[in-house]
Design a protein around this motif. Structure first.
Motif, PDB file in Angstrom:
ATOM      1  N   ASN A  74     -35.734  47.589  -3.785  1.00  0.00           N
ATOM      2  CA  ASN A  74     -36.935  46.878  -4.229  1.00  0.00           C
ATOM      3  C   ASN A  74     -37.490  47.477  -5.517  1.00  0.00           C
ATOM      4  OD1 ASN A  74     -36.900  45.039  -2.094  1.00  0.00           O
ATOM      5  ND2 ASN A  74     -38.016  46.433  -0.750  1.00  0.00           N
ATOM      6  N   GLN A  75     -37.423  48.801  -5.650  1.00  0.00           N
ATOM      7  CA  GLN A  75     -37.971  49.412  -6.865  1.00  0.00           C
ATOM      8  C   GLN A  75     -37.122  49.075  -8.082  1.00  0.00           C
ATOM      9  OE1 GLN A  75     -38.331  53.847  -7.863  1.00  0.00           O
ATOM     10  NE2 GLN A  75     -40.357  53.236  -7.200  1.00  0.00           N
ATOM     11  N   HIS A 101     -35.537  46.283  -8.500  1.00  0.00           N
ATOM     12  CA  HIS A 101     -35.911  44.915  -8.883  1.00  0.00           C
ATOM     13  C   HIS A 101     -37.334  44.872  -9.455  1.00  0.00           C
ATOM     14  CE1 HIS A 101     -32.235  42.980  -7.591  1.00  0.00           C
ATOM     15  NE2 HIS A 101     -32.208  43.886  -6.636  1.00  0.00           N
ATOM     16  N   ALA A 102     -38.185  45.801  -9.017  1.00  0.00           N
ATOM     17  CA  ALA A 102     -39.527  45.898  -9.594  1.00  0.00           C
ATOM     18  C   ALA A 102     -39.433  46.282 -11.076  1.00  0.00           C
ATOM     19  CB  ALA A 102     -40.370  46.915  -8.828  1.00  0.00           C
ATOM     20  N   PHE A 106     -35.164  38.354 -13.306  1.00  0.00           N
ATOM     21  CA  PHE A 106     -35.206  37.998 -11.880  1.00  0.00           C
ATOM     22  C   PHE A 106     -33.787  37.933 -11.364  1.00  0.00           C
ATOM     23  CE2 PHE A 106     -38.437  35.393 -14.164  1.00  0.00           C
ATOM     24  CZ  PHE A 106     -39.554  36.118 -13.799  1.00  0.00           C
ATOM     25  N   MET A 154     -33.200  38.463  -7.833  1.00  0.00           N
ATOM     26  CA  MET A 154     -33.335  37.911  -6.486  1.00  0.00           C
ATOM     27  C   MET A 154     -33.987  36.534  -6.591  1.00  0.00           C
ATOM     28  SD  MET A 154     -34.239  41.111  -4.037  1.00  0.00           S
ATOM     29  CE  MET A 154     -35.868  41.541  -4.670  1.00  0.00           C
ATOM     30  N   ASN A 155     -33.599  35.641  -5.699  1.00  0.00           N
ATOM     31  CA  ASN A 155     -34.243  34.331  -5.661  1.00  0.00           C
ATOM     32  C   ASN A 155     -34.907  34.115  -4.295  1.00  0.00           C
ATOM     33  OD1 ASN A 155     -32.188  33.616  -3.907  1.00  0.00           O
ATOM     34  ND2 ASN A 155     -31.016  32.494  -5.449  1.00  0.00           N
ATOM     35  N   ASP A 156     -35.382  32.907  -4.053  1.00  0.00           N
ATOM     36  CA  ASP A 156     -36.108  32.643  -2.803  1.00  0.00           C
ATOM     37  C   ASP A 156     -35.248  32.958  -1.573  1.00  0.00           C
ATOM     38  OD1 ASP A 156     -38.345  31.896  -4.190  1.00  0.00           O
ATOM     39  OD2 ASP A 156     -38.142  29.752  -3.845  1.00  0.00           O
ATOM     40  N   HIS A 161     -35.281  36.657  -1.066  1.00  0.00           N
ATOM     41  CA  HIS A 161     -36.589  37.034  -0.508  1.00  0.00           C
ATOM     42  C   HIS A 161     -36.660  36.708   0.979  1.00  0.00           C
ATOM     43  CE1 HIS A 161     -38.717  36.716  -4.704  1.00  0.00           C
ATOM     44  NE2 HIS A 161     -37.841  37.690  -4.648  1.00  0.00           N
ATOM     45  N   ARG A 162     -36.104  35.557   1.360  1.00  0.00           N
ATOM     46  CA  ARG A 162     -36.131  35.168   2.779  1.00  0.00           C
ATOM     47  C   ARG A 162     -35.325  36.154   3.615  1.00  0.00           C
ATOM     48  NH1 ARG A 162     -35.474  29.688   0.776  1.00  0.00           N
ATOM     49  NH2 ARG A 162     -37.679  29.104   0.626  1.00  0.00           N
ATOM     50  N   ILE A 217     -34.744  39.266   3.019  1.00  0.00           N
ATOM     51  CA  ILE A 217     -35.552  40.488   3.138  1.00  0.00           C
ATOM     52  C   ILE A 217     -36.638  40.312   4.186  1.00  0.00           C
ATOM     53  CG2 ILE A 217     -37.274  41.918   1.948  1.00  0.00           C
ATOM     54  CD1 ILE A 217     -35.629  41.741  -0.567  1.00  0.00           C
ATOM     55  N   SER A 218     -37.316  39.172   4.138  1.00  0.00           N
ATOM     56  CA  SER A 218     -38.413  38.958   5.087  1.00  0.00           C
ATOM     57  C   SER A 218     -37.913  38.942   6.524  1.00  0.00           C
ATOM     58  CB  SER A 218     -39.135  37.644   4.768  1.00  0.00           C
ATOM     59  OG  SER A 218     -39.686  37.703   3.482  1.00  0.00           O
ATOM     60  N   GLU A 220     -37.013  42.586   7.450  1.00  0.00           N
ATOM     61  CA  GLU A 220     -38.230  43.391   7.627  1.00  0.00           C
ATOM     62  C   GLU A 220     -38.917  43.048   8.949  1.00  0.00           C
ATOM     63  OE1 GLU A 220     -39.627  45.837   5.957  1.00  0.00           O
ATOM     64  OE2 GLU A 220     -38.643  45.847   3.998  1.00  0.00           O
ATOM     65  N   ARG A 277     -39.382  45.612  12.089  1.00  0.00           N
ATOM     66  CA  ARG A 277     -40.712  45.935  12.569  1.00  0.00           C
ATOM     67  C   ARG A 277     -40.876  45.588  14.049  1.00  0.00           C
ATOM     68  NH1 ARG A 277     -44.104  47.423   8.025  1.00  0.00           N
ATOM     69  NH2 ARG A 277     -42.269  47.795   6.741  1.00  0.00           N
ATOM     70  N   TYR A 334     -31.229  46.648   3.683  1.00  0.00           N
ATOM     71  CA  TYR A 334     -30.755  45.656   2.719  1.00  0.00           C
ATOM     72  C   TYR A 334     -30.749  46.278   1.335  1.00  0.00           C
ATOM     73  CZ  TYR A 334     -35.821  45.203   2.100  1.00  0.00           C
ATOM     74  OH  TYR A 334     -37.155  45.483   1.906  1.00  0.00           O
ATOM     75  N   ASP A 345     -42.493  46.697  -5.229  1.00  0.00           N
ATOM     76  CA  ASP A 345     -42.261  48.120  -4.936  1.00  0.00           C
ATOM     77  C   ASP A 345     -43.027  48.566  -3.679  1.00  0.00           C
ATOM     78  OD1 ASP A 345     -41.151  50.712  -5.741  1.00  0.00           O
ATOM     79  OD2 ASP A 345     -43.234  51.284  -6.148  1.00  0.00           O
ATOM     80  N   ASP A 348     -39.167  30.834  -6.812  1.00  0.00           N
ATOM     81  CA  ASP A 348     -38.217  30.365  -7.830  1.00  0.00           C
ATOM     82  C   ASP A 348     -38.898  29.465  -8.867  1.00  0.00           C
ATOM     83  OD1 ASP A 348     -36.194  31.786  -6.653  1.00  0.00           O
ATOM     84  OD2 ASP A 348     -35.179  30.054  -5.765  1.00  0.00           O
TER      85      ASP A 348
END
Lengths: 420, 420
Positions: free
Chosen positions: A266-267, A269-270, A280, A282-284, A287-288, A290-291, A294, A298, A307, B274, B284
């Motif tokens: 993530n850092q 990509h930050a 950019f 990563m795309n949507d 992101h999905r 990753i979500s 995560e 959790r 990932y 981050d 996107d």
């Protein structure tokens, strides 16, 4: 050296690798010296590797190279640097069986033929240049009888493609940034071999993308020039993470490993986003993924899956063991089922035994997959078509010589590609 | 104070604002003290504002509030803090016409009715809480005859919602982070009024999203706790940018303004990425809008349009002048045409004269828009449906009192919402 029309060949296979502490930014563009150390895991060459045959013959009148069957130019600085470095270290070679003797000084005049083949799509953003340059350097070093060890060879591969230096070893590998101006100490070392942590299972989601991505060379340069966060990352954040990551790997500490891997991806990509113009990768869909990971981690209370994303939208997912990998594949296929036209056999590649363990034999099994318990929304959306395919793999070994002549990509008589 | 059934009311209108140097991260969660200064531009209340009527009457038996016609709880700490701070500063009020006299001490016992209305969708991620708390504090300050100046009032609004403090002024506004532990010097000051740089035109793209976004309160907290880049940004990057941004605004230096605005938006989103778990506000569509703007700016050779994104996917685009805004709207409608079911009149909101200047009167004009010259790909893809609507606006003025009783949201006799 006799004037006959002999051809001397070496064929080798070299893995690709994925960084878990990222390389992003060069302090020297020509020598390819990084701004920070990085750590990678080598991927099993059974599923992702480059095979390269290098040949030398007095009958060759120029250096030539074929990539995936198509001739490409060797004129680029990166190829030239690698060839020059290797030739300067070449030694006497004698093949008594074939009656060939090449003296050290002959190598400067002899020409080379190189054929290289990736067992995975080159354009899919799966670090093909890392495996490619590593294999080029490794196979030429064997052909020319170099005395250098793997780490010293890695410093040559580095000049072809930075991350290539990490493909000279299996298991977990550290690329030490080094201090010398000439780059001689910017090389890879093996942290542990592929047997050390063999529970890990890796699933790669090759994500569909409508964008042309910025090349990592261009992206890195622009980040170094414009990101106000990159130097802070390189100087303050990464050195601590390298120590923690080495410790996590030594101790098979998956929680720390996953936390560091995800945070560092993530850092990276930050920093890309902090670049002007912003990058950019990563795309949507990324992101999905990753979500979902995560949320799952959790819900369990400790990381089950890490990932990491390179310079593109593909997700590299590292599961703590085979059982978790099976559950991961079920989740991935639940959210990203294949199109109705797609054959399951071409949708899940690599180690298909994980698919069997997941109880999935066809589309009807995918349709029957239950909503993952951590997703409380009954109408959880599915994204068919957003992933091109998955590759199931694992940590793997380093470069190997292929002595079986049938594996060679060049014809042993002509020194030309077998297909040609 | 007489015991009659009188109602005393004040109605005010307060703008929303968009930060060009971002606020992200609190050093004190209760007082809402930020980790860095921020700078915003106030948006024209004609297009985006909150209207609030506050009323006091001896007949009210409790504090009550209605937002967009629906009663909501005032029990939250943020409302309570604002009400407490304002009541403690209330002064004597006399309305000789109505024969009402309220003494300073009476305010502790008197109850309030508050009705608030946004002239834009509350859920669209357009900083409705900033305008809302600013309007609450401004109108109550008038009702209770506070002697505090706008900056002092801003420090109260800050305790409702951090960015609300910047909505107490028009034009360009700086929120100074302050040094005091009690937050008394963490307040907004006006840098220049709305007339200073009145060439600027603002177009907001309200972007469709399938995700529920992380609230900015939660996101900020997680960034402060987990991002290793946030403190570096707050301490090293932002202070320099604040100085440069103030200079750019004073000098109408659009190039510097745009460069700083875009870079700071991107850095804020980089810090979100981050964060652990990472926060994705842009999607996107947001990325595409950035790419179009960057490409256009580069093709011209100097920035024509700046972009900035808050805690959501909506793009706020600032054009250097009206001519550029017209060209920008044409480009936006080229890439993001309305759905066939969508009426153009509800697709481009706000200052519709820009639509007229762009020569667009209906769908056929949008279909006839030429490919922007900086896009060399003839098959440039269109993304119908990815933007919900556009709002054309400009920098605007600060809070105003509305003396016209017909604008009041509460019935002057009952003190209850007019619609109720």
């Amino acid at each position: 050296m006799a004037a006959e029309k002999w051809v001397l060949m070496v064929t080798a296979q070299t893995p690709t690798n994925i960084a878990v502490i990222k390389y992003w930014g060069k302090r020297d563009e020509t020598l390819i010296l990084p701004v920070n150390d990085s750590i990678s895991v080598t991927l099993d060459p059974d599923h992702l590797c480059t095979t390269t045959t290098v040949a030398v013959s007095p009958s060759f009148d120029q250096d030539r190279m074929w990539l995936n069957g198509k001739e490409i130019s060797l004129g680029g600085g990166r190829y030239q640097n690698c060839l020059k470095e290797i030739r300067s270290r070449a030694c006497d070679v004698e093949d008594t069986e074939k009656g060939i003797k090449i003296e050290k000084k002959d190598w400067q005049k002899l020409h080379l033929h190189i054929a290289s083949f990736n067992n995975f799509p080159t354009a899919a953003g799966l670090a093909s240049s890392a495996a490619g340059f590593a294999c080029l350097v490794f196979s030429l070093a064997k052909l020319m009888n170099l005395k250098e060890n793997q780490s010293q060879l890695s410093a040559i591969a580095r000049q072809g493609s930075g991350s290539a230096c990490r493909s000279l070893f299996g298991g977990f590998v550290k690329w030490i940034l080094g201090k010398e101006g000439n780059g001689s100490d910017s090389l890879a070392v093996q942290l542990v071999d592929e047997e050390h942590w063999n529970d890990l299972v890796i699933i790669i989601a090759v994500v569909s993308s409508r964008q042309k991505e910025t090349s990592s060379t261009t992206g890195m340069r622009e980040s170094v020039e414009t990101s106000l966060l990159l130097q802070h990352r390189a100087k303050e954040v990464v050195p601590k993470r390298i120590v923690q990551m080495e410790e996590a790997i030594q101790n098979h500490d998956f929680s720390s490993f996953a936390q560091l891997t995800c945070a560092d991806s993530n850092q990276f990509h930050a920093v890309c986003l902090d670049t002007s113009p912003p990058i950019f990768y990563m795309n949507d869909t990324s992101h999905r993924i990753i979500s979902y990971v995560e949320r799952w981690n959790r819900s369990v209370g400790s990381p089950q899956v890490a990932y990491t994303f390179d310079a593109g939208p593909n997700a590299v997912l590292i599961a703590r063991n085979r059982k978790i990998a099976t559950e991961l594949l079920q989740r991935l296929l639940f959210f990203f089922p294949p199109n109705s036209e797609t054959d399951l056999n071409s949708y899940v590649l690599g180690d298909k035994s994980i698919l069997r363990d997941a109880g999935i034999d066809g589309m009807k099994d995918i349709e029957a997959l239950p909503l993952p318990p951590e997703i409380n929304n009954i109408s959880a959306q599915k994204y068919s078509g957003d992933v091109n395919y998955f590759i199931c793999t694992r940590p793997g070994g380093g470069p190997v010589l292929l002595s079986d002549d049938s594996k060679a990509l060049l014809n042993p008589k002509s020194g030309l590609p077998k297909e040609a």
